[in-house]
Design an enzyme around this catalytic site. Structure first.
Site, PDB file in Angstrom:
ATOM      1  N   LYS A  53       0.874  -1.176   0.000  1.00 20.26           N
ATOM      2  CA  LYS A  53       0.000   0.000   0.000  1.00 20.26           C
ATOM      3  C   LYS A  53       0.910   1.224   0.000  1.00 20.26           C
ATOM      4  CE  LYS A  53      -3.990   2.126   2.220  1.00 20.26           C
ATOM      5  NZ  LYS A  53      -3.518   3.502   2.022  1.00 20.26           N
ATOM      6  N   PHE A 125      -1.232  -0.181 -10.783  1.00 17.44           N
ATOM      7  CA  PHE A 125      -1.754  -1.405 -10.190  1.00 17.44           C
ATOM      8  C   PHE A 125      -3.082  -1.855 -10.787  1.00 17.44           C
ATOM      9  CE2 PHE A 125      -2.332   2.056  -6.968  1.00 17.44           C
ATOM     10  CZ  PHE A 125      -3.688   2.299  -7.181  1.00 17.44           C
ATOM     11  N   ARG A 195     -16.556   0.659  -4.183  1.00 15.45           N
ATOM     12  CA  ARG A 195     -15.913  -0.030  -3.067  1.00 15.45           C
ATOM     13  C   ARG A 195     -16.313  -1.494  -3.073  1.00 15.45           C
ATOM     14  NH1 ARG A 195     -12.960   2.629   0.340  1.00 15.45           N
ATOM     15  NH2 ARG A 195     -13.927   4.635  -0.210  1.00 15.45           N
ATOM     16  N   LYS A 201      -7.588  -3.331   1.935  1.00 16.09           N
ATOM     17  CA  LYS A 201      -6.373  -2.737   2.490  1.00 16.09           C
ATOM     18  C   LYS A 201      -6.092  -3.378   3.849  1.00 16.09           C
ATOM     19  CE  LYS A 201      -9.063   1.363   3.853  1.00 16.09           C
ATOM     20  NZ  LYS A 201      -9.164   2.847   3.721  1.00 16.09           N
TER      21      LYS A 201
END
Length: 286
Positions: A53, A125, A195, A201
């Protein structure tokens, strides 16, 4: 990138080269992006790809420019994007671990400074709107980014982890090295914005935003500087943040009314963040 079957690589990559950039209505429309949820134990870890991240700023390359999550343009020097594809890419502008302040100073200038941008990388990514599963999109990203002769663009490294315990061990390792956390991307996920549990995460703490109500004076070694900030959450709950600041930030603290991102480890029974610590002044585009 490991453990991806090689079958149909050439065909899939050629399909993705032809995939167009998402149209953006107007100069500063917000791009429609894939967003992450927070990882919780119980997921089948072996079904996910793991990556770092990055503590940079999310940037959508629309084929000709970088657009922030809020629809603002990050103006990069022309040489920085030389050879970039004329299709959509999703990633982060990043300098390196623990360099967020330097990065923001660089990318927010309307007139970019060449010497500052030489430290920046665009870490890719995702391939927005591309066909196939995420594992297949990784193959395409590898082919696409690998063909570009420009050191300022790179693909995010993805790898496998077999269990929750191994994931937590890897998290502790990257945190000790200065990373912000890890990301999990489901191997079979088709590209879909919004989402989703397909993107998770992984962090040791939660983060949130609150508004600065008052700067509280310091004592002892912080005499003459800011000692803590009195904060207010969106629901009106007030609490203090007294840790996480550098001496520079204590001498020039976030102004009253500004939004601050802080980390915490759950909440008390009264709804206040537990062990709140300053991360950064919130940037509306990050």
């Amino acid at each position: 990138m490991k453990n991806i079957p090689a079958a149909s690589i050439i065909l899939l990559a050629s399909m993705l080269y032809l995939a167009p950039a998402t149209a953006i209505a107007g100069d500063f429309a917000e791009p429609d992006l894939l967003l992450a949820k927070v990882y919780k134990q119980g997921k089948d870890i072996d079904q996910y790809w793991v990556s770092e991240k990055y503590d940079g700023v999310r940037a959508y390359w629309d084929g000709s420019r970088f657009i922030s999550r809020q629809g603002n343009e990050y103006t990069a020097p022309s040489w920085f994007t030389e050879g970039f594809p004329k299709r959509a890419l999703d990633g982060e502008l990043w300098i390196g671990r623990n360099n967020f302040e330097q990065l923001m100073s660089t990318v927010r200038k309307d007139d970019p400074i060449d010497e500052e941008w030489r430290d920046v990388r665009f870490v890719v990514f995702e391939l927005p709107n591309a066909p196939g599963t995420f594992s297949e999109r990784l193959i395409a990203m590898n082919a696409l980014i690998g063909a570009i002769e420009n050191k300022h663009i790179q693909q995010a490294e993805h790898y496998r982890i077999a269990s929750h315990a191994a994931l937590m061990a890897q998290l502790d390792k990257v945190l000790a090295d200065g990373a912000e956390g890890l990301m999990l991307h489901h191997q079979n996920a088709l590209y879909k914005t919004g989402r989703s549990n397909n993107l998770l995460k992984v962090k040791r703490y939660s983060d949130a935003e609150a508004r600065v109500i008052k700067q509280l004076p310091g004592k002892g070694k912080y005499l003459g500087m800011m000692g803590a900030l009195l904060m207010e959450m969106p629901d009106g709950t007030r609490f203090r943040i007294g840790s996480g600041f550098s001496d520079k930030e204590r001498r020039l603290p976030p102004p009253v009314g500004s939004e601050v991102t802080y980390k915490h480890y759950g909440k008390t029974r009264k709804g206040k963040p537990r062990f709140a610590s300053f991360l950064r002044v919130r940037d509306s585009d990050n």
